[in-house]
Design an enzyme around this catalytic site. Structure first.
Site, short mmCIF file in Angstrom:
data_model
loop_
_atom_site.label_atom_id
_atom_site.label_comp_id
_atom_site.label_asym_id
_atom_site.label_seq_id
_atom_site.Cartn_x
_atom_site.Cartn_y
_atom_site.Cartn_z
N LYS A 1 0.76 -1.37 -0.02
CA LYS A 1 0.17 0.02 0.12
C LYS A 1 0.97 1.24 -0.14
CE LYS A 1 -1.83 2.38 3.33
NZ LYS A 1 -1.80 3.66 2.84
N GLY B 1 6.46 3.28 9.71
CA GLY B 1 5.59 4.64 9.67
C GLY B 1 5.84 5.06 11.16
N SER B 2 4.65 5.44 11.65
CA SER B 2 4.85 6.22 12.95
C SER B 2 4.65 5.15 13.95
CB SER B 2 3.66 7.21 13.29
OG SER B 2 2.59 6.51 13.03
N GLY C 1 2.12 1.56 14.17
CA GLY C 1 2.97 0.38 14.36
C GLY C 1 2.32 -0.56 15.38
N GLU D 1 9.31 -0.55 11.45
CA GLU D 1 10.33 0.53 11.20
C GLU D 1 9.69 1.96 11.41
OE1 GLU D 1 13.41 0.23 10.63
OE2 GLU D 1 13.53 -1.89 10.02
N CYS E 1 13.07 9.49 9.46
CA CYS E 1 13.08 8.94 10.71
C CYS E 1 13.95 9.05 11.65
CB CYS E 1 12.56 7.77 10.40
SG CYS E 1 13.96 6.80 9.19
N GLU F 1 7.75 13.04 18.72
CA GLU F 1 8.42 13.05 17.35
C GLU F 1 7.75 14.64 16.75
OE1 GLU F 1 7.70 9.97 14.50
OE2 GLU F 1 9.88 10.11 13.68
P1 NAD Z 1 1.76 6.93 9.60
O1 NAD Z 1 2.01 5.95 10.56
O2 NAD Z 1 0.93 7.84 9.71
O3 NAD Z 1 1.44 6.15 8.00
C1 NAD Z 1 2.22 5.08 7.55
C2 NAD Z 1 1.64 4.03 6.66
O4 NAD Z 1 0.64 3.40 7.64
C3 NAD Z 1 0.66 4.75 5.56
O5 NAD Z 1 0.72 4.14 4.36
C4 NAD Z 1 -0.68 4.93 6.28
O6 NAD Z 1 -1.66 4.95 5.23
C5 NAD Z 1 -0.78 3.82 6.92
N1 NAD Z 1 -1.58 3.44 8.31
C6 NAD Z 1 -2.17 4.27 8.93
N2 NAD Z 1 -3.05 3.62 9.75
C7 NAD Z 1 -2.94 2.35 9.43
C8 NAD Z 1 -3.61 1.00 10.19
N3 NAD Z 1 -4.57 1.35 11.09
N4 NAD Z 1 -3.48 0.10 9.73
C9 NAD Z 1 -2.63 -0.11 8.32
N5 NAD Z 1 -1.86 0.96 8.17
C10 NAD Z 1 -1.98 2.05 8.40
O7 NAD Z 1 3.26 7.47 9.21
P2 NAD Z 1 3.62 8.65 7.93
O8 NAD Z 1 3.05 9.90 8.58
O9 NAD Z 1 3.18 8.20 6.80
O10 NAD Z 1 5.16 8.49 8.15
C11 NAD Z 1 5.97 9.35 8.89
C12 NAD Z 1 6.31 8.25 10.14
O11 NAD Z 1 7.31 7.14 9.76
C13 NAD Z 1 7.52 8.96 11.30
O12 NAD Z 1 6.84 8.75 12.65
C14 NAD Z 1 8.62 8.53 10.96
O13 NAD Z 1 9.47 8.46 11.91
C15 NAD Z 1 8.27 7.18 10.39
N6 NAD Z 1 9.33 6.45 9.49
C16 NAD Z 1 10.14 5.60 9.92
C17 NAD Z 1 11.39 5.18 9.19
C18 NAD Z 1 12.39 4.25 9.84
O14 NAD Z 1 12.83 3.39 8.98
N7 NAD Z 1 12.13 3.68 11.35
C19 NAD Z 1 11.57 5.52 7.93
C20 NAD Z 1 10.53 6.63 7.54
C21 NAD Z 1 9.29 7.02 8.35
#
Ligand code: NAD
Length: 491
Positions: A183, A236-237, A241, A259, A294, A393
């Site tokens: 996705k 993601g966040s 997670g 991650e 991140c 963050e």
């Molecule tokens: P987010 O968690 O809001 O979304 C990430 C993804 O998850 C998106 O595709 C979103 O649509 C999906 N998502 C949201 N809710 C969901 C659910 N209930 N079930 C399944 N999927 C769902 O994060 P974001 O705002 O897109 O990205 C920023 C975050 O990502 C920051 O916290 C950043 O630190 C983190 N990040 C971490 C790394 C790493 O390698 N550790 C790398 C890049 C970004």
């Protein structure tokens, strides 16, 4: 000349399922360009229906192509062709990424697409390097442990570095013999759709890489819940997670790799070297991609002796930026991905100040930048451990500063109760560097740099609330395999 007119760039439409673009009904999502808030394209929230179709396509592709069973070199050949095509389409992909995300054209052309191709090539080389072990047993028995692919894996990615982050997942997953249902982020779907089309053109059997659009709570959740998706790789966040772990547990036991977010310290010792060079490095670590990284170095901890001078130089660096559209090669400072995220950053800065923090510089959205979302590089002081500015963050160009006198004190301050993604230490004393690297609880520690270097060989991943499981490196490949122990009694 890298600057371009966004009107000339073709925008992919639909989901990419079964090797082709596909229109499916579903709520419309308007994707805006962060640089000017103009409409880039409309995608649909695929939901359960799109996930079902993608899983069906993946299952059929695994069966018909025998992807997991063919000679590993044959898989590698396809992936090498895919990498080659990505490189050939560098200009298009670089423009598409720059238009739709916070990535600047100066970086996407020389970095993102080329690195995405590099990631695909790196994992292609793993196809025939997968080895198992033979364990010690008594005579007449043979015990071996082999690694096998999962079958269909789910991947859910964020909006920062859309192509690279996605490649960290689909490339090892495919190399290991899996099919992928991925996705896109609802904020940055287009470059991943273009990558899926290139995979099809490279001869990847249709249905092995499916890229679908949609929101997290609908389409993302449907991927995690699907009984035929055997593992989920997520970036993601931290909050999302946790939601994904919980969903995975409720929908049949399946492994997840997470991650997640970070709050990474930069520990600067008095012997770090030329202060101007150090200030450049430290400021880039929280301002690059407007802090939407991140691993952003969002907590600057400086040895007291040099603190005033270093902070002053960092403030000077914050004034040297040139904010502007991502498609203008003169731009050096990125927009924030969305208005909502801009407001969130601003609100958090205000709350940090109301909870006792003080502003050194910045602290507000930047005016008169077309209609785009730009936030001034911001430094905050006096941010205690119970302040929201320490706990959470920002995910924007914001850093807190603090000071210490002894290395041990600095190492103690570098600890964070929730996050442990990465950290850096800046010093010319190798003993201090190694002591700090040992003492800091984080999944990645850099010495005299902050942030990943382009090498693909070492793993990315955090401790504690920053997640578990690894991307990249050999471990990032093995995450997409599971171990089978076989015992043979031939006595
Ligand atoms: P987010 O968690 O809001 O979304 C990430 C993804 O998850 C998106 O595709 C979103 O649509 C999906 N998502 C949201 N809710 C969901 C659910 N209930 N079930 C399944 N999927 C769902 O994060 P974001 O705002 O897109 O990205 C920023 C975050 O990502 C920051 O916290 C950043 O630190 C983190 N990040 C971490 C790394 C790493 O390698 N550790 C790398 C890049 C970004």
């Amino acid at each position: 000349m890298l600057s371009f007119d966004p009107k000339i760039v073709d925008i992919p439409k639909g989901h990419h399922v079964g090797g082709r673009y596909l229109d499916l009904p579903g709520g419309e999502i308007e994707v805006l360009r962060p640089s000017d808030q103009q409409l880039m394209g409309i995608v649909n929230d695929g939901g359960v229906a799109a996930v079902d179709l993608a899983v069906k396509a993946a299952k059929e592709a695994l069966r018909a192509s025998r992807w997991a069973k063919i000679a590993p070199r044959e898989r590698a050949k396809v992936l090498f062709r895919f990498a080659q095509l990505i490189e050939e389409k560098n200009l298009y992909l670089g423009r598409l990424e720059a238009m739709g995300s916070s990535r600047l054209i100066s970086g996407t052309i020389t970095g993102d697409a080329i690195r995405t191709a590099g990631v695909v090539r790196y994992f292609a080389e793993f196809c025939d390097k997968l080895e198992g072990i033979v364990t010690a047993t008594e005579d007449g028995t043979l015990s071996y442990v082999k690694r096998e692919p999962y079958g269909i894996v789910g991947a859910i990615v964020p909006w920062n570095f859309p192509m690279i982050t996605a490649a960290w997942k689909f490339a090892p997953a495919l190399a290991a013999g899996n099919a992928v249902v991925m996705k896109t982020s609802e904020l940055t779907p287009h470059s991943l759709l273009a990558l899926a089309e290139l995979a099809a053109q490279a001869g990847l059997p249709a249905g092995l890489l499916n890229v679908i659009n949609g929101y997290g709570h609908t389409t993302g959740a449907a991927i995690v819940r699907h009984p035929d998706v055997m593992m989920v790789s997520f970036t993601g966040s931290t909050n999302t997670g946790a939601a994904i772990m919980s969903l995975a547990a409720q929908s049949g036991i399946k492994p997840v790799t997470l991650e997640l977010g970070g709050k990474s310290p930069q520990l600067v010792l008095a012997d770090a070297g030329d202060l101007d060079v150090v200030a450049g490095r430290v400021s880039a670590a929280f301002m690059a991609n407007a802090g939407q990284v991140c691993t952003a170095g969002s907590r600057i901890l400086v040895e007291k002796k040099i603190a005033d001078e270093l902070i002053e130089r960092i403030v000077d660096k914050t004034r040297e930026i040139k904010a502007g559209p991502t498609w203008d090669e003169a731009t050096t400072f990125a927009p924030i991905i969305s208005r909502r995220q801009l407001d969130r950053i601003d609100d958090m800065v205000r709350r940090t100040i109301s909870e006792g923090g003080s502003l050194i510089t910045g602290g507000a959205p930047m005016e008169s930048r077309n209609e785009g979302n730009f936030y001034a590089p911001t430094l905050l002081d006096n941010v205690d451990q119970d302040n929201v500015g320490f706990r959470e963050e920002f995910f924007g160009p914001v850093a807190t500063v603090g000071t210490f006198t002894e290395l041990e004190e600095g190492i103690a301050l570098a600890a964070h109760p929730t996050y442990g993604l990465s950290a850096s230490v800046h010093t010319s004393d190798v003993r201090k560097a190694l002591k700090a690297a040992d003492g800091i609880e984080a999944g990645m520690v850099w010495v005299n740099q902050h942030g990943r270097s382009p090498e693909f060989t070492y793993t990315a991943g955090g401790y504690k609330g920053s997640g578990f499981g690894k991307d990249m490196g050999r471990a990032g490949f093995e995450e997409f395999t599971r171990q089978k122990a076989v015992w043979v009694n031939y006595a």
